[in-house]
Design a protein around this motif. Structure first.
Motif, PDB file in Angstrom:
ATOM      1  N   GLY A  14      10.317   7.557   7.323  1.00 39.83           N
ATOM      2  CA  GLY A  14       8.986   7.247   6.816  1.00 39.83           C
ATOM      3  C   GLY A  14       8.794   5.756   6.646  1.00 39.83           C
ATOM      4  N   TYR A  15       9.838   5.067   6.199  1.00 40.75           N
ATOM      5  CA  TYR A  15       9.749   3.616   6.033  1.00 40.75           C
ATOM      6  C   TYR A  15       9.576   2.918   7.371  1.00 40.75           C
ATOM      7  N   ARG A  16      10.297   3.388   8.408  1.00 41.22           N
ATOM      8  CA  ARG A  16      10.192   2.750   9.730  1.00 41.22           C
ATOM      9  C   ARG A  16       8.792   2.935  10.311  1.00 41.22           C
ATOM     10  N   ILE A  17       8.231   4.126  10.158  1.00 42.07           N
ATOM     11  CA  ILE A  17       6.870   4.368  10.634  1.00 42.07           C
ATOM     12  C   ILE A  17       5.889   3.463   9.895  1.00 42.07           C
ATOM     13  N   PHE A  18       6.067   3.380   8.577  1.00 43.24           N
ATOM     14  CA  PHE A  18       5.219   2.526   7.751  1.00 43.24           C
ATOM     15  C   PHE A  18       5.278   1.083   8.243  1.00 43.24           C
ATOM     16  N   ALA A  19       6.502   0.591   8.515  1.00 42.08           N
ATOM     17  CA  ALA A  19       6.679  -0.797   8.951  1.00 42.08           C
ATOM     18  C   ALA A  19       6.032  -1.037  10.313  1.00 42.08           C
ATOM     19  N   PHE A  77       1.681 -13.575   2.120  1.00 39.39           N
ATOM     20  CA  PHE A  77       1.726 -12.547   1.083  1.00 39.39           C
ATOM     21  C   PHE A  77       2.774 -11.485   1.412  1.00 39.39           C
ATOM     22  N   GLU A  78       2.889 -11.149   2.700  1.00 41.84           N
ATOM     23  CA  GLU A  78       3.888 -10.166   3.118  1.00 41.84           C
ATOM     24  C   GLU A  78       5.297 -10.679   2.830  1.00 41.84           C
ATOM     25  N   LEU A  79       5.547 -11.952   3.126  1.00 44.32           N
ATOM     26  CA  LEU A  79       6.847 -12.539   2.838  1.00 44.32           C
ATOM     27  C   LEU A  79       7.170 -12.479   1.344  1.00 44.32           C
ATOM     28  N   GLU A  80       6.195 -12.864   0.528  1.00 44.03           N
ATOM     29  CA  GLU A  80       6.453 -13.002  -0.899  1.00 44.03           C
ATOM     30  C   GLU A  80       6.497 -11.666  -1.631  1.00 44.03           C
ATOM     31  N   THR A  81       5.720 -10.703  -1.170  1.00 45.54           N
ATOM     32  CA  THR A  81       5.650  -9.435  -1.896  1.00 45.54           C
ATOM     33  C   THR A  81       6.519  -8.343  -1.304  1.00 45.54           C
ATOM     34  N   SER A  82       7.091  -8.581  -0.097  1.00 42.38           N
ATOM     35  CA  SER A  82       7.843  -7.501   0.544  1.00 42.38           C
ATOM     36  C   SER A  82       9.148  -7.947   1.185  1.00 42.38           C
ATOM     37  N   VAL A  83       9.139  -9.043   1.918  1.00 42.49           N
ATOM     38  CA  VAL A  83      10.300  -9.412   2.723  1.00 42.49           C
ATOM     39  C   VAL A  83      11.356 -10.150   1.917  1.00 42.49           C
ATOM     40  N   LEU A  84      10.939 -11.180   1.188  1.00 41.76           N
ATOM     41  CA  LEU A  84      11.893 -12.018   0.463  1.00 41.76           C
ATOM     42  C   LEU A  84      12.265 -11.407  -0.879  1.00 41.76           C
ATOM     43  N   TRP A 252     -14.724  -3.790  13.593  1.00 39.36           N
ATOM     44  CA  TRP A 252     -13.311  -3.566  13.884  1.00 39.36           C
ATOM     45  C   TRP A 252     -12.430  -4.500  13.055  1.00 39.36           C
ATOM     46  N   ASP A 253     -12.820  -5.764  12.980  1.00 37.85           N
ATOM     47  CA  ASP A 253     -12.047  -6.743  12.216  1.00 37.85           C
ATOM     48  C   ASP A 253     -12.042  -6.390  10.726  1.00 37.85           C
ATOM     49  N   ALA A 254     -13.208  -6.006  10.190  1.00 38.29           N
ATOM     50  CA  ALA A 254     -13.298  -5.657   8.770  1.00 38.29           C
ATOM     51  C   ALA A 254     -12.427  -4.454   8.446  1.00 38.29           C
ATOM     52  N   CYS A 255     -12.428  -3.441   9.322  1.00 38.87           N
ATOM     53  CA  CYS A 255     -11.606  -2.251   9.087  1.00 38.87           C
ATOM     54  C   CYS A 255     -10.116  -2.592   9.124  1.00 38.87           C
ATOM     55  N   LEU A 256      -9.727  -3.439  10.069  1.00 42.64           N
ATOM     56  CA  LEU A 256      -8.322  -3.848  10.148  1.00 42.64           C
ATOM     57  C   LEU A 256      -7.888  -4.592   8.891  1.00 42.64           C
ATOM     58  N   TRP A 257      -8.767  -5.484   8.396  1.00 48.46           N
ATOM     59  CA  TRP A 257      -8.405  -6.248   7.205  1.00 48.46           C
ATOM     60  C   TRP A 257      -8.283  -5.357   5.979  1.00 48.46           C
ATOM     61  N   LEU A 258      -9.189  -4.411   5.842  1.00 56.20           N
ATOM     62  CA  LEU A 258      -9.078  -3.474   4.718  1.00 56.20           C
ATOM     63  C   LEU A 258      -7.780  -2.673   4.818  1.00 56.20           C
ATOM     64  N   PHE A 259      -7.450  -2.246   6.021  1.00 58.01           N
ATOM     65  CA  PHE A 259      -6.214  -1.499   6.234  1.00 58.01           C
ATOM     66  C   PHE A 259      -4.999  -2.378   5.938  1.00 58.01           C
ATOM     67  N   ALA A 260      -5.030  -3.634   6.388  1.00 60.40           N
ATOM     68  CA  ALA A 260      -3.902  -4.542   6.163  1.00 60.40           C
ATOM     69  C   ALA A 260      -3.662  -4.791   4.682  1.00 60.40           C
ATOM     70  N   PHE A 261      -4.756  -4.924   3.925  1.00 61.24           N
ATOM     71  CA  PHE A 261      -4.568  -5.227   2.512  1.00 61.24           C
ATOM     72  C   PHE A 261      -4.180  -4.003   1.693  1.00 61.24           C
ATOM     73  N   GLU A 265      -1.421  -4.446  -1.178  1.00 61.18           N
ATOM     74  CA  GLU A 265      -1.568  -3.842  -2.497  1.00 61.18           C
ATOM     75  C   GLU A 265      -0.382  -2.927  -2.802  1.00 61.18           C
ATOM     76  N   LEU A 266       0.081  -2.170  -1.805  1.00 61.05           N
ATOM     77  CA  LEU A 266       1.268  -1.336  -1.995  1.00 61.05           C
ATOM     78  C   LEU A 266       2.494  -2.192  -2.277  1.00 61.05           C
ATOM     79  N   ASN A 267       2.589  -3.339  -1.581  1.00 63.31           N
ATOM     80  CA  ASN A 267       3.696  -4.261  -1.837  1.00 63.31           C
ATOM     81  C   ASN A 267       3.720  -4.699  -3.289  1.00 63.31           C
ATOM     82  N   VAL A 268       2.543  -5.114  -3.798  1.00 64.40           N
ATOM     83  CA  VAL A 268       2.462  -5.599  -5.181  1.00 64.40           C
ATOM     84  C   VAL A 268       2.811  -4.474  -6.148  1.00 64.40           C
ATOM     85  N   PHE A 269       2.292  -3.270  -5.889  1.00 63.10           N
ATOM     86  CA  PHE A 269       2.564  -2.132  -6.760  1.00 63.10           C
ATOM     87  C   PHE A 269       4.054  -1.815  -6.792  1.00 63.10           C
TER      88      PHE A 269
END
Length: 288
Positions: A14-19, A77-84, A252-261, A265-269
């Motif tokens: 599940g984690y690999r699919i998520f990533a 944000f991905e680096l700070e909230t998830s990777v590092l 399309w861009d707006a939907c992608l950005w909402l999906f990306a964030f 948000e999951l990272n922060v949680f």
């Protein structure tokens, strides 16, 4: 923080699919930078045909600069909230991350001024009550088709102007009253969308800094969530408007950005939950 969301997703698969889904979304957003650049270069052929001044660059390339800065900011944000791991966000790494983030935020605010300048330009228009568009097809006029979309005025499209032509002041660009009104509404949505995203990133910045200081409580995180509901609801409404108006790239861009964030948000949680659990275990060990 080295293995985010494993506890939420319940399995390595599940984690690999998520990533994969997450980084595919990031890649698609990067492609959008090129798509916006192509669109704005096309518009430039009809607007600032005599050249652009330094102060007009942001008006011409606002979407490209905005999207590019957001992609870099998203990765930070991905680096700070998830990777590092938290222990690595110290010293020069911390200052480099925060410095780059400030530069990106400055570019995003700068892009907001570009969207606003374009909105103002669209309101600086004059009525041409006696304008016969079809008799002007050889006079190098351009016709507004949509926001940032123009075409040379020719025999095939001149009739669409009708008898209510409007000209953008300072440009050989015309549009019918209805098209100009629709384009103004789209420009308003650009301004609202850009301003709302600035508020979203400011809230994320507060959350990240409080989390690093160990002061992001569950109660505070929950309170901020209600404000985000309003902000993300506004962004969703902008995306729906673009969808109904047929502006596919913006939709399309707006939907992608909402999906990306959603991922951010999951990272922060998860970051907050993991840190809280580790602090609880540490306190329990100290008590023993």
């Amino acid at each position: 923080m080295s293995e985010p969301h494993r506890t939420l997703l319940g399995s390595d698969r599940g984690y690999r699919i998520f990533a994969w889904v997450k980084y595919l979304t990031f890649a698609l957003l990067s492609i959008n930078v090129y798509l916006f650049l192509s669109e704005e270069l096309g518009a430039l052929e009809h607007t600032f045909v005599d050249g652009i001044e330094a102060g007009q660059i942001i008006q011409v390339f606002s979407a490209t600069i905005d999207t590019g800065a957001w992609v870099i900011l998203l990765l930070l944000f991905e680096l700070e909230t998830s990777v590092l791991d938290d222990s690595r966000i110290r010293g020069w790494v911390k200052w480099a991350l925060h410095g780059l983030r400030i530069l990106c935020m400055a570019a995003i605010v700068y892009a907001f001024t570009g969207y606003y300048a374009e909105l103002v330009m669209l309101y600086q228009a004059s009525s041409l009550p006696q304008f016969d568009a079809c008799s002007q097809v050889s006079q190098n006029w351009s016709l507004i088709l949509d926001l940032d979309e123009y075409a040379p005025l020719d025999a095939a499209n001149c009739a669409s102007v009708g008898g209510d032509a409007w000209r953008l002041n300072g440009f050989d660009i015309v549009a019918s009253q209805q098209v100009l009104t629709d384009v103004r509404y789209l420009a308003w949505v650009d301004v609202i969308n850009s301003g709302t995203w600035i508020l979203v990133v400011l809230m994320l910045e507060v959350e990240v800094r409080l989390q690093l200081l160990g002061k992001l409580s569950q109660a505070l995180l929950g309170g901020l969530r209600y404000i985000k509901y309003v902000l993300y609801g506004t962004l969703f409404a902008c995306a729906i408007y673009w969808g109904f108006k047929g502006d596919f790239l913006d939709f399309w861009d707006a939907c992608l950005w909402l999906f990306a964030f959603i991922f951010i948000e999951l990272n922060v949680f998860d970051w907050n939950r993991t840190s809280t659990r580790e602090m609880g275990l540490s306190s329990g060990a100290s008590a023993l």
